[in-house]
Structures are given as structure tokens and as C-alpha cells.
Design an enzyme around this catalytic site. Structure first.
Site, PDB file in Angstrom:
ATOM      1  N   ARG A  63      43.636  -7.935  76.754  1.00 38.32           N
ATOM      2  CA  ARG A  63      42.663  -7.101  76.053  1.00 38.32           C
ATOM      3  C   ARG A  63      43.433  -6.018  75.311  1.00 38.32           C
ATOM      4  O   ARG A  63      43.878  -5.042  75.913  1.00 38.32           O
ATOM      5  CB  ARG A  63      41.715  -6.488  77.088  1.00 38.32           C
ATOM      6  CG  ARG A  63      40.462  -5.851  76.523  1.00 38.32           C
ATOM      7  CD  ARG A  63      39.775  -5.012  77.592  1.00 38.32           C
ATOM      8  NE  ARG A  63      40.490  -3.758  77.784  1.00 38.32           N
ATOM      9  CZ  ARG A  63      40.526  -3.079  78.934  1.00 38.32           C
ATOM     10  NH1 ARG A  63      39.911  -3.520  79.992  1.00 38.32           N
ATOM     11  NH2 ARG A  63      41.196  -1.938  79.014  1.00 38.32           N
ATOM     12  N   HIS A  65      38.370  -1.303  77.199  1.00 38.20           N
ATOM     13  CA  HIS A  65      37.318  -2.126  77.809  1.00 38.20           C
ATOM     14  C   HIS A  65      36.072  -2.088  76.922  1.00 38.20           C
ATOM     15  O   HIS A  65      35.524  -3.110  76.532  1.00 38.20           O
ATOM     16  CB  HIS A  65      37.006  -1.606  79.211  1.00 38.20           C
ATOM     17  CG  HIS A  65      35.700  -2.084  79.759  1.00 38.20           C
ATOM     18  ND1 HIS A  65      35.465  -3.401  80.055  1.00 38.20           N
ATOM     19  CD2 HIS A  65      34.545  -1.417  80.027  1.00 38.20           C
ATOM     20  CE1 HIS A  65      34.221  -3.530  80.500  1.00 38.20           C
ATOM     21  NE2 HIS A  65      33.645  -2.347  80.486  1.00 38.20           N
ATOM     22  N   TYR A  94      45.634   4.453  81.954  1.00 40.49           N
ATOM     23  CA  TYR A  94      46.009   3.557  83.052  1.00 40.49           C
ATOM     24  C   TYR A  94      47.022   2.477  82.690  1.00 40.49           C
ATOM     25  O   TYR A  94      47.450   1.729  83.536  1.00 40.49           O
ATOM     26  CB  TYR A  94      44.755   2.911  83.669  1.00 40.49           C
ATOM     27  CG  TYR A  94      43.812   2.238  82.682  1.00 40.49           C
ATOM     28  CD1 TYR A  94      44.082   0.956  82.199  1.00 40.49           C
ATOM     29  CD2 TYR A  94      42.660   2.889  82.237  1.00 40.49           C
ATOM     30  CE1 TYR A  94      43.218   0.343  81.296  1.00 40.49           C
ATOM     31  CE2 TYR A  94      41.791   2.277  81.336  1.00 40.49           C
ATOM     32  CZ  TYR A  94      42.065   1.010  80.874  1.00 40.49           C
ATOM     33  OH  TYR A  94      41.224   0.404  79.988  1.00 40.49           O
TER      34      TYR A  94
END
Lengths: 396, 327
Positions: A285, A289, A298
């Protein structure tokens, strides 16, 4: 984490002599890593070089190859446009598929018209392959509906937001196909995060027990919002299938040819009565998100950069150019088409009307419901009371 | 045979499933142990033998899987009738029921239908271990998109299930398990009442008792005892919990001026709470007493040695009747 770290990460259980013993043998670990990499079905390398695989072959015409390229470019354009529209406040949210174009176009183009798709909320590329108008996908992200397209007009079910729930619907639908004696197949999309859901495990159980014609297509994009795949599993995801009694395969999810070939084979198994199969498309990805997320919190830039080098569109373009299958005029034509799509999407979204207030009460039940009727009438009267007041105010 | 003078609720449900499956080849029965065994209560006894494993499906032991796959089959054009073995076991499927089943039709702007019926043997009184005696109906009635019904006798059990299966909405069909073997009359050629209509089962003039499922019998008994004491009690069998037929309750309360609601489920935020609120609003000037409720406590369902005390019985309902009549 390293980019391919998910699969190779060894048990971190401390205090175990066996673990210690295993760690003491780097040669063995290296061999295991290599074996793991060999499991990744690939037909087009990140450098755009065509390679063969003993189990999965593909032979596409120049038109078909160009078609895959066009699909991926237009899907990426649509996706980028949607992200922009969110930034402009036209959409409340957007879940970008950036980086997953090959997984979605490859699997989407493997489907027959009579096959049925159960997507998550990120399958914009699959929707594209099914012929769902991209602007239809935006209603729920704009907040004018919760989906709203007719699933049966393109055999593409509504987006499902509850993670993994649709894998059971796909399995049940496949059981129905089987009862009908049809040779259609069903494909259930889900992600690495969803693989932890009980519903996904139950769908594996049901499909295996009933030998249902369903393909489980897992896009392992390495991240479930902020949680890396090793927070979901200690074994490569494709290996999960074995325990349920059906095969699993890991495919290079950024290789559109491999995704197409493997999905086709899996669908063929399903339609010939050989039951379910799990395809793990190993991808990434590239974006957040959703537009509400901040991946810099993160994950490291190096990881994203490493995956950028494996870009699904670039590698196909490199191949097409090397083979002389596209020229500048063709590529310019795609660019033009892409811009036109972007413009159409922008205009369609901006013109998308808010639903009528009374739509709140519509389609709650197929056969009606006394309470809904009562509340509809009460709310309509309440609203009308303001109209009366407004009229009175005007008269005065 | 059109008239069964005495048939059990369990057998009436069996006959109903049979009739539905004969009428429509798309009707399927699925659940744990529903095939060879005929269900743990034998409600589906013999169906697999007659309709085959393809239509009477023994499923893996996974409730979310059962409901989730039933949704998928409904999307394919089937009409699955799902059995959840016991009330307390429905919760693994609660997500599929609430987030998927209930909302699918609305999400698709009416373009798909999901006619799934979920049969749940519910409520207590059979001396069972925990999770086998619960009354979770309010948790389902609260959810838009679901319909909830519960029969109290063989005739309703027979007709209401067929009506639920024939409809295009998801229906949770609560079966009063301690009444499974109670016998009553069934005419399979009668014209049934509409599915969501309540019924006055006992006419009276002093007070209305409204109940459903297993408590209808208790309330009927209460009315008899009350009559011996010179009190005229009307009993309303609600039958449908979503939608509730408030009109029938209202008409009764306008006549009697008093309402006591009775259910096994905990009183707090139970069906009685909603009905009390609505009837108070509709019948404020007719009420001679506050609407009272009798039901379970805000405690886990107790061990079975205590269930006779926990469950609203004749005396607890009579006590509420007396309190209401004292105003």
C-alpha cells in the site's frame, strides 16, 4: 521491517532451546529464505523482464497487454483524482489503492462476466474491470449513500467495510452457484489484516467443507492501517490454506501478468469442481490506509522507496517499450484518456446531489414496516411545520 | 390433513418448514445438527431424508459462518432458513446479522433482497445449563432492517414461519423452547392473520396483559385466576416484536385503562420498556395506572435451580395486576 520480512521473520519466542538452535544455523535460514522467495510466482520482474514459471504460463496478445497497461494507468488516475477530491473537501474519505493496481487489474481481468466479485472497500481497480462506473464508487465516500450501485448489473457486490465479512457472503454465494449447477466462480477480496478475522477463517472452513467454487484473493499490502503483517500472522498467509485443505499460492502482487495467470488458474479450478484456492498477492500500500491516516507515524521511508522500485505500472511499461508494443503516440493517447477520466470524475462528484432527506426512511425494509412508516410520516409533518412557519413569516 | 386438533409447536414448525420447502425449491434449511439428527429439539426431524442434503444442510459449528453464508446464498436467489441452536449461541453471528443482514437491502438502495430467516429457540424454563435459556429479542428488535416475531401456539408457529420465509426481509423467528411440546389446534387450510398483527386472545375490561412467546400461557392462566377473584383481564399476544402492533395494544388499553407487560427478558430496556413508553404517549388520558412491567432481572440468567424464581410466573404477574388495579 524489511520489505519481504513478513514471510521470513522467524519466531521470536525467547527461552526456547529449539529456537536458539535454529538461530545458530544461518545457512539453513538462508536456504529457507530462498525457498520462500521461490514461492513467489512472478512472470514479469520489477525490471520489466519477462520470466517463465513452471506452473503458471500466460500468452497475451499485444492488445491484451496494452489493455492491462491502460487499465492500470486509468485506475491510478481515478484513484489520484479521488484523493485530490477528498483533499478539496468533495469526499469525506478515500481509501487509495495506489501500488495495488497490478493485483486488482490482474485478478479483475481474469474474471468472466458471469463470475461474481465480493470486494472490500479498496477494490477500485476490480470495479473498473467489472465495468462499474468509477463515479459510482464515490457516493459512499462523499456520504450520499452507502454504496448504492446494483450489485447484479456487473456481478460486483457492494463495498464491505466490516473487515472480512464479505468472505462469508462470497462463500455462500458460491455454494448457491454450486446448487444451481452453474460453472461460474466467485472471488472474495480481503487483506492481510482481514486474515485475522474469524469470518475469514470460517469462510475457509465452509468453502473447503462444501468444496465451494470460490477464490480467496488476499492483497497482502503489508499494512493493516498501522500494523505490519507480522502482527497478523506467524506464517506466510498463503500457507494458511493448507490447514483448511485447499491450496494457497503467493504471487508477486505488483506483477499484473502473474496476478492474471494465477487468478485465472484458481478460477478454473473453482469452476471445474476442484474447490477453493487462496491467492496471496504480495504487494504494498504505497499511500495511507485512508485519507485520515498518516503512515509516517509507523513506517520508514526506505521501505516505501524499496517498493516504489517495484512499481506495477512502470515495470509493464518498461516491458512494453522494450518489446516495441507501445510508442509515444500510444502513451500520449493514454495520458489524454486519463486526463479526460479525471475531468469526468471531478465533474461528476461535484454535481453529485445530496440525497433527499426522506431517503432516510427508504429501503429499510423490502416489504415495509409499520414503525418506519409512522416515523416517516411524523418526520415529514415536523419538516412541513417549518414550511408553514416560513410561509406565515412571508405573509407577515 | 387440514386440521390437527392437538399438535405440538415443534411439529407445527416442522410441518411449516416442510410446506415452505415444497412450495418453493429455493427454500433451504441450514444449521448445526439440523440434518441427520433433526436438530437438538428434533424440529427439523425427517427434512433431510425427504429433501436431501443439498437443501437441508448440516453446517460447520460456526454461527457467523452460518449466517454469513446464508446471506451469500440469499444474494444468489435462495431463501435460507437458518437454525441457531440456542439463544445464547447467536452472538458469534450478531455481527453478520446486525452489520450485514439488516443493512444490505438499504445499502443497495433496494436493489438486492436478503430473505434470510433465523430461527432461534429462546427463553428459559427447561432446566438447562447457562447460555441455553436467554431472551435476547430486544437486541434484535432494536436493529432497523430486521423483523422479529415469536409464536405462542402451534397455529401461529406454523403460519408465521411460512409468512416469514415468503417475505423478502430478514426475520428473526424466536421459538419458545419450553413450549415446544405444548399442544394446540392447527388448521393448515385456515386463512392466517397478517404476520405483524397482535391478537387479543382473551377479552377483558379491567386491565390489559400484553405478552409474547412463552409468557402468553402464563398470562392466560393469570386471567383465569383473576376472573375467579372478580377481575376482568384482557390478554394480548403481541406475536410480532418488530414491528410491534401498537394499534392493537392501544385499542385494548383505551378500553381497560391499565397495562401490564410481561416477558422473560430483563425488564431494563426490554420490549416492555418501549411499549410502555409508546402506550403512555398514545393513551395518556385513558390510563388509570402507570404501565407496569414484569420480567427478568438485571442479572445473568440464573442457574436452573433458581429459574422458577427468576422467571415471571403466575404469582409475580398477579402481583403486578393487583398493583395496577390498586390505583
Amino acid at each position: 521491517m524489511t520489505v519481504e520480512g513478513t514471510a521470513q521473520r522467524k519466531s521470536t519466542r525467547s527461552g526456547s532451546k529449539r529456537t536458539t538452535a535454529k538461530k545458530a544455523s544461518p545457512a539453513k535460514a538462508k536456504a529457507a529464505d530462498q525457498a520462500e522467495r521461490d514461492q513467489l510466482v512472478q512472470l514479469l520482474t520489477p525490471e520489466g523482464k519477462r520470466v517463465e514459471h513452471p506452473d503458471y504460463a500466460i500468452d497475451l496478445s499485444p492488445d491484451e497487454l496494452r489493455g492491462l497497461y491502460r487499465d492500470m494507468v486509468l485506475t491510478r488516475k481515478f484513484d489520484a483524482e479521488a484523493t485530490t477530491l477528498q483533499r478539496q473537501g468533495e469526499l469525506g474519505l478515500w481509501a487509495s489503492l495506489l501500488g495495488q493496481e497490478a493485483a486488482q487489474i490482474g485478478s479483475g481481468r481474469a474474471l468472466r462476466d458471469d463470475d461474481y466479485v465480493f470486494p472490500t472497500y479498496r477494490e477500485h481497480g476490480v470495479a473498473w474491470c467489472r465495468g462499474v462506473d468509477p463515479t459510482n464508487l464515490l457516493g459512499m465516500f462523499r456520504g450520499v449513500n452507502h454504496g448504492g450501485w446494483d450489485p447484479n448489473s456487473n456481478n460486483f457486490h457492494l463495498y464491505t467495510i466490516v473487515i472480512g465479512a464479505q468472505t462469508l457472503h462470497a462463500t455462500g454465494y458460491a455454494m448457491g452457484v454450486q446448487k444451481d449447477g452453474a460453472d461460474s466462480a466467485v472471488i472474495a477480496y480481503f487483506g492481510d489484516g482481514a486474515s485475522s478475522q474469524g469470518d475469514v477463517a470460517e469462510s475457509f472452513t465452509f468453502s473447503a467443507v462444501y468444496n465451494a467454487p470460490v477464490v480467496f484473493f488476499c492483497q497482502n499490502n503489508q499494512w493493516a492501517i498501522s500494523e505490519p503483517t507480522e502482527k497478523q500472522t506467524r506464517v506466510p498467509l498463503y500457507q494458511r490454506a493448507r490447514g483448511f485443505g485447499f491450496p494457497g499460492v503467493r504471487v508477486d502482487g505488483n506483477d499484473v501478468l502473474a496476478c492474471l495467470a494465477v487468478t485465472k488458474a484458481a478460477l478454473e479450478r473453482a469452476r471445474t469442481g476442484q474447490g477453493p484456492m487462496l491467492v496471496e498477492a504480495f504487494t504494498y500500500r504505497m499511500g495511507a490506509h485512508t485519507t485520515s491516516d498518516d503512515p509516517t507515524k509507523y513506517r520508514a521511508d526506505e521501505e516505501t522507496l524499496a517498493w516504489e522500485a517495484k512499481d506495477p505500472i512502470l515495470r509493464l511499461r518498461t516491458y512494453l517499450e522494450a518489446e516495441g508494443l507501445v510508442d509515444d503516440a500510444y502513451l500520449a493517447g493514454i495520458e489524454e484518456e486519463s486526463d479526460a477520466l479525471g475531468k469526468r470524475v471531478r465533474e461528476a462528484v461535484r454535481a453529485m446531489p445530496d440525497p433527499d432527506t426522506m431517503a432516510i426512511f427508504e429501503n429499510v425494509y423490502a416489504d415495509g414496516h409499520a414503525l418506519v412508516d409512522e416515523e416517516r410520516a411524523q418526520f415529514a409533518a415536523y419538516q412541513a411545520s417549518f414550511a408553514d412557519a416560513d410561509a406565515a413569516a412571508e405573509e407577515n | 390433513m387440514a386440521v390437527h386438533e392437538k399438535i405440538t409447536i415443534a411439529k407445527a414448525i416442522n410441518a411449516s418448514l416442510r410446506a415452505s420447502m415444497e412450495a418453493d425449491p429455493k427454500v433451504l434449511v441450514m444449521g448445526e445438527d439440523v440434518g441427520k439428527l433433526g436438530g437438538v429439539f428434533r424440529v427439523t426431524d425427517g427434512l433431510q431424508k425427504d429433501f436431501g442434503e443439498d437443501r437441508v444442510i448440516d453446517t460447520p459449528l460456526a454461527e457467523s459462518g452460518i449466517v454469513g453464508t446464508a446471506i451469500g446464498m440469499a444474494l444468489r436467489g435462495y431463501r435460507p432458513v437458518v437454525e441457531i441452536q440456542f439463544d445464547g449461541f447467536v452472538f458469534p453471528a450478531y455481527d453478520q446479522i446486525v452489520t450485514q443482514l439488516a443493512k444490505m437491502h438499504a445499502r443497495a438502495l433496494g436493489k438486492v433482497k436478503v430473505p434470510v430467516v433465523i430461527r432461534i429457540p429462546y427463553a428459559g424454563g427447561i432446566g438447562a445449563v447457562e447460555h441455553h435459556s436467554e431472551s435476547p429479542e430486544a437486541l434484535f428488535a432494536h436493529v432497523a432492517g430486521l423483523k422479529c416475531v415469536t409464536p405462542s401456539n402451534a397455529s401461529d408457529a406454523y403460519w408465521m414461519l411460512q409468512q416469514a420465509i415468503a417475505g423478502d426481509d430478514p426475520v428473526i423467528y424466536f421459538e419458545p423452547k419450553r413450549r415446544y411440546h405444548d399442544k394446540s389446534r392447527l388448521d393448515t387450510e385456515a386463512i392466517p392473520d397478517p404476520l405483524h398483527k397482535a391478537r387479543v386472545t382473551q377479552a377483558g375490561s379491567d386491565l390489559t396483559l400484553a405478552a409474547y412467546g412463552p409468557m402468553v400461557k402464563v398470562c392466560t392462566d393469570v386471567a383465569k385466576v383473576a376472573a375467579e377473584e372478580g377481575k376482568s383481564v384482557e390478554v394480548v399476544d403481541l406475536r410480532s416484536l418488530s414491528p410491534v402492533d401498537f394499534d392493537t395494544v392501544q385499542a385494548s388499553v383505551e378500553k381497560t385503562g391499565r397495562l401490564v407487560l410481561v416477558h422473560e427478558a430483563p425488564v431494563f430496556l426490554g420490549m416492555g420498556a418501549e411499549i410502555a413508553a409508546r402506550i403512555t404517549e398514545r393513551c395518556f388520558y385513558h390510563l388509570e395506572a402507570p404501565v407496569l412491567r414484569v420480567g427478568g432481572f438485571h442479572s445473568p440468567y440464573p442457574p436452573s435451580r433458581l429459574e422458577d424464581e427468576y422467571l415471571p410466573g403466575l404469582d409475580r404477574v398477579l402481583d403486578a395486576v393487583d398493583r395496577a388495579l390498586a390505583y
